[in-house]
Write a protein that holds these residues in place. Structure first.
Motif, PDB file in Angstrom:
ATOM      1  N   VAL A 168      31.836  38.583  41.979  1.00 44.88           N
ATOM      2  CA  VAL A 168      31.753  39.752  41.100  1.00 44.88           C
ATOM      3  C   VAL A 168      32.865  39.701  40.053  1.00 44.88           C
ATOM      4  CG1 VAL A 168      31.949  42.263  40.999  1.00 44.88           C
ATOM      5  CG2 VAL A 168      30.616  41.192  42.818  1.00 44.88           C
ATOM      6  N   GLU A 169      34.059  39.281  40.462  1.00 42.56           N
ATOM      7  CA  GLU A 169      35.170  39.154  39.518  1.00 42.56           C
ATOM      8  C   GLU A 169      34.837  38.161  38.406  1.00 42.56           C
ATOM      9  OE1 GLU A 169      38.590  38.111  41.756  1.00 42.56           O
ATOM     10  OE2 GLU A 169      38.983  40.161  42.462  1.00 42.56           O
ATOM     11  N   ARG A 170      34.195  37.059  38.777  1.00 47.54           N
ATOM     12  CA  ARG A 170      33.832  36.081  37.753  1.00 47.54           C
ATOM     13  C   ARG A 170      32.786  36.651  36.810  1.00 47.54           C
ATOM     14  NH1 ARG A 170      31.176  30.049  38.094  1.00 47.54           N
ATOM     15  NH2 ARG A 170      31.510  29.576  35.902  1.00 47.54           N
ATOM     16  N   LEU A 171      31.837  37.424  37.351  1.00 51.40           N
ATOM     17  CA  LEU A 171      30.845  38.074  36.496  1.00 51.40           C
ATOM     18  C   LEU A 171      31.516  39.015  35.500  1.00 51.40           C
ATOM     19  CD1 LEU A 171      27.943  38.958  38.975  1.00 51.40           C
ATOM     20  CD2 LEU A 171      27.765  37.516  36.953  1.00 51.40           C
ATOM     21  N   ILE A 172      32.453  39.812  35.989  1.00 48.27           N
ATOM     22  CA  ILE A 172      33.174  40.747  35.116  1.00 48.27           C
ATOM     23  C   ILE A 172      33.949  39.972  34.051  1.00 48.27           C
ATOM     24  CG2 ILE A 172      35.049  42.447  35.055  1.00 48.27           C
ATOM     25  CD1 ILE A 172      34.139  43.304  37.878  1.00 48.27           C
ATOM     26  N   TYR A 173      34.564  38.860  34.452  1.00 45.22           N
ATOM     27  CA  TYR A 173      35.335  38.029  33.532  1.00 45.22           C
ATOM     28  C   TYR A 173      34.446  37.495  32.409  1.00 45.22           C
ATOM     29  CZ  TYR A 173      38.702  34.392  32.156  1.00 45.22           C
ATOM     30  OH  TYR A 173      39.569  33.602  31.465  1.00 45.22           O
ATOM     31  N   ILE A 174      33.260  37.002  32.785  1.00 48.35           N
ATOM     32  CA  ILE A 174      32.328  36.458  31.790  1.00 48.35           C
ATOM     33  C   ILE A 174      31.845  37.555  30.849  1.00 48.35           C
ATOM     34  CG2 ILE A 174      30.045  35.422  31.475  1.00 48.35           C
ATOM     35  CD1 ILE A 174      30.507  33.913  34.111  1.00 48.35           C
ATOM     36  N   VAL A 175      31.476  38.712  31.411  1.00 47.18           N
ATOM     37  CA  VAL A 175      30.965  39.817  30.596  1.00 47.18           C
ATOM     38  C   VAL A 175      32.043  40.318  29.634  1.00 47.18           C
ATOM     39  CG1 VAL A 175      30.138  42.200  30.657  1.00 47.18           C
ATOM     40  CG2 VAL A 175      29.211  40.524  32.254  1.00 47.18           C
ATOM     41  N   LYS A 176      33.287  40.422  30.098  1.00 48.42           N
ATOM     42  CA  LYS A 176      34.380  40.858  29.229  1.00 48.42           C
ATOM     43  C   LYS A 176      34.588  39.883  28.078  1.00 48.42           C
ATOM     44  CE  LYS A 176      37.272  43.660  32.307  1.00 48.42           C
ATOM     45  NZ  LYS A 176      38.577  43.738  33.009  1.00 48.42           N
ATOM     46  N   ASP A 177      34.565  38.587  28.395  1.00 45.10           N
ATOM     47  CA  ASP A 177      34.739  37.584  27.340  1.00 45.10           C
ATOM     48  C   ASP A 177      33.573  37.604  26.359  1.00 45.10           C
ATOM     49  OD1 ASP A 177      37.161  36.813  28.237  1.00 45.10           O
ATOM     50  OD2 ASP A 177      36.560  34.854  29.009  1.00 45.10           O
ATOM     51  N   LEU A 178      32.361  37.794  26.881  1.00 46.36           N
ATOM     52  CA  LEU A 178      31.190  37.891  25.995  1.00 46.36           C
ATOM     53  C   LEU A 178      31.313  39.097  25.067  1.00 46.36           C
ATOM     54  CD1 LEU A 178      28.112  37.017  28.249  1.00 46.36           C
ATOM     55  CD2 LEU A 178      28.719  35.930  26.090  1.00 46.36           C
ATOM     56  N   ASP A 179      31.757  40.214  25.624  1.00 47.71           N
ATOM     57  CA  ASP A 179      31.928  41.426  24.826  1.00 47.71           C
ATOM     58  C   ASP A 179      32.979  41.197  23.745  1.00 47.71           C
ATOM     59  OD1 ASP A 179      31.550  44.327  24.311  1.00 47.71           O
ATOM     60  OD2 ASP A 179      33.631  44.436  24.988  1.00 47.71           O
ATOM     61  N   MET A 180      34.080  40.536  24.112  1.00 42.52           N
ATOM     62  CA  MET A 180      35.156  40.309  23.144  1.00 42.52           C
ATOM     63  C   MET A 180      34.710  39.384  22.024  1.00 42.52           C
ATOM     64  SD  MET A 180      39.041  38.955  23.573  1.00 42.52           S
ATOM     65  CE  MET A 180      39.663  40.618  23.711  1.00 42.52           C
ATOM     66  N   SER A 309      35.023  31.389  31.989  1.00 40.70           N
ATOM     67  CA  SER A 309      33.771  31.831  31.360  1.00 40.70           C
ATOM     68  C   SER A 309      33.195  30.799  30.413  1.00 40.70           C
ATOM     69  CB  SER A 309      34.028  33.133  30.589  1.00 40.70           C
ATOM     70  OG  SER A 309      34.901  32.885  29.508  1.00 40.70           O
ATOM     71  N   GLY A 310      33.980  29.795  30.030  1.00 42.76           N
ATOM     72  CA  GLY A 310      33.510  28.844  29.035  1.00 42.76           C
ATOM     73  C   GLY A 310      33.633  29.374  27.614  1.00 42.76           C
ATOM     74  N   LEU A 311      34.314  30.510  27.460  1.00 42.25           N
ATOM     75  CA  LEU A 311      34.447  31.145  26.145  1.00 42.25           C
ATOM     76  C   LEU A 311      35.896  31.142  25.637  1.00 42.25           C
ATOM     77  CD1 LEU A 311      32.183  34.227  26.861  1.00 42.25           C
ATOM     78  CD2 LEU A 311      31.608  32.323  25.378  1.00 42.25           C
ATOM     79  N   GLY A 312      36.803  30.599  26.436  1.00 40.10           N
ATOM     80  CA  GLY A 312      38.228  30.685  26.110  1.00 40.10           C
ATOM     81  C   GLY A 312      38.591  30.150  24.747  1.00 40.10           C
ATOM     82  N   LEU A 313      38.166  28.919  24.431  1.00 42.59           N
ATOM     83  CA  LEU A 313      38.525  28.315  23.148  1.00 42.59           C
ATOM     84  C   LEU A 313      37.793  28.980  21.991  1.00 42.59           C
ATOM     85  CD1 LEU A 313      38.778  24.505  24.000  1.00 42.59           C
ATOM     86  CD2 LEU A 313      40.638  26.130  23.588  1.00 42.59           C
TER      87      LEU A 313
END
Length: 347
Positions: A168-180, A309-313
């Motif tokens: 669940v933490e990873r899901l939240i992490y991905i969703v937050k990065d997607l939102d950002m 998330s794969g969105l860091g860079l």
């Protein structure tokens, strides 16, 4: 609509001249061999024929060309090209040819761009689906196992709930990065500029990631001991996220017992450059152009085992560009990588 008929006048004039010369020649022969009369009436008749031919030809050519050219403009305008809608209709064939060729080139470029965007959209949706699917299925698997009877065992129940929580933490992490990144791309995130010491920001990141780096025995260090603060003007929170993402990447792809080094140097035009260097596995040249794409991973299996998330860079790139600054990457496979970005120094 304004109409240009310069070349049609030229055409009508030449055609009328040919008719005039033919009429003069014909009348001269008739006058010499068949009809004996004064030459001046015949000349007046030929001149009248010339004028009549000119106006008839001019009118017919204008109508003939204009109707067909306007039909071309109307057909092109159906494609809602503003440049054609706003341009006057011209019957100049050379100008029309250039305009249509330019229109065709622009449409070709537009179609190619749409194809690239469509491919990017499909790839992005596939990546989002894959990234969300893995933790979702993990959480679902643990919960189903508990519901099927494993809940009675306290040890298994606690272990599976902890693992489900990580998913669940990873899901939240991905969703937050997607939102950002969505907000960054749409320009919805405001940049709050302030003056701060970039050395303190880097040290905060080192403190936060010290335990994570220790698991791989990676040292987080400055290139030298900075005796004086280096003040920059930027959004402190977002720059800290940039440094965090870059250091996390260096740990993720770093080798056991390696080093992540941060250096801060002066540049021209009142700029400072922050460099994050590691001696990890490095990046192949073929992968460097796509590093800042969303969900792009150099080593897909290894990166997913490390999480993220794969969105860091991608986030790093957008934050730096939103500051009107530059980000650079240099890497040699098997040797290490260096990511660097510029910031405005405080006066």
């Amino acid at each position: 609509m304004t109409i240009s008929f310069k070349k049609s006048y030229k055409f009508a004039l030449k055609s009328s001249l040919y008719i005039f010369l033919f009429a003069i020649g014909g009348l001269f022969l008739l006058n010499k061999f068949y009809i004996q009369t004064d030459f001046w009436p015949l000349l007046c008749f030929a001149i009248g024929l010339f004028v009549f031919s000119f106006f008839v030809l001019q009118y017919r050519v204008e109508r003939f060309i204009y109707r067909r050219v306007k039909r071309i403009y109307d057909d092109v305008s159906l494609l809602e090209n503003a440049s054609f809608r706003n341009q006057p209709v011209t019957t100049d064939m050379a100008t029309l040819t250039r305009e249509v060729q330019k229109f065709a080139r622009d449409k070709k470029i537009e179609i190619e761009t749409l194809k690239i965007r469509e491919e990017y959209r499909r790839e992005f949706l596939g990546n989002v689906s894959h990234e969300l699917k893995t933790p979702l299925f993990t959480v679902q698997g643990y919960l189903l196992t508990l519901l099927d009877g494993a809940m009675e065992d306290k040890q298994i129940r606690k272990k599976y709930l902890q693992r489900a929580e990580k998913g669940v933490e990873r899901l939240i992490y991905i969703v937050k990065d997607l939102d950002m990144i969505t907000k960054l791309e749409m320009g919805d995130i405001n940049i709050e500029l302030s003056e701060f010491n970039i050395i303190d920001v880097v040290q905060n990141v080192f403190d936060l990631l010290e335990m994570r780096a220790a698991k791989k025995n990676i040292s987080l260090v400055f290139d030298t001991k900075y005796k004086y603060p280096i003040k920059v003007i930027a959004d402190q929170e977002k720059i800290q996220q940039v440094v965090t993402n870059l250091v996390v990447n260096s740990i993720k792809y770093g080798k056991q017992g390696g080093t992540t080094e941060v250096s801060i140097e002066d540049l021209v035009n009142n700029k400072a450059i922050v460099r994050v260097t590691d001696n990890g596995e490095g990046i192949a040249k073929s992968n460097i152009p796509r590093l800042f794409e969303r969900f792009y991973r150099v080593d897909k299996s290894g990166a997913r085992s490390e999480g993220g998330s794969g969105l860091g860079l991608a986030i790093v790139k957008h934050i730096i560009e939103s500051h009107n600054e530059k980000i650079y990457v240099e890497s040699e496979f098997g040797v290490g990588s260096e990511f660097s970005f510029t910031l405005e120094k405080a006066k």
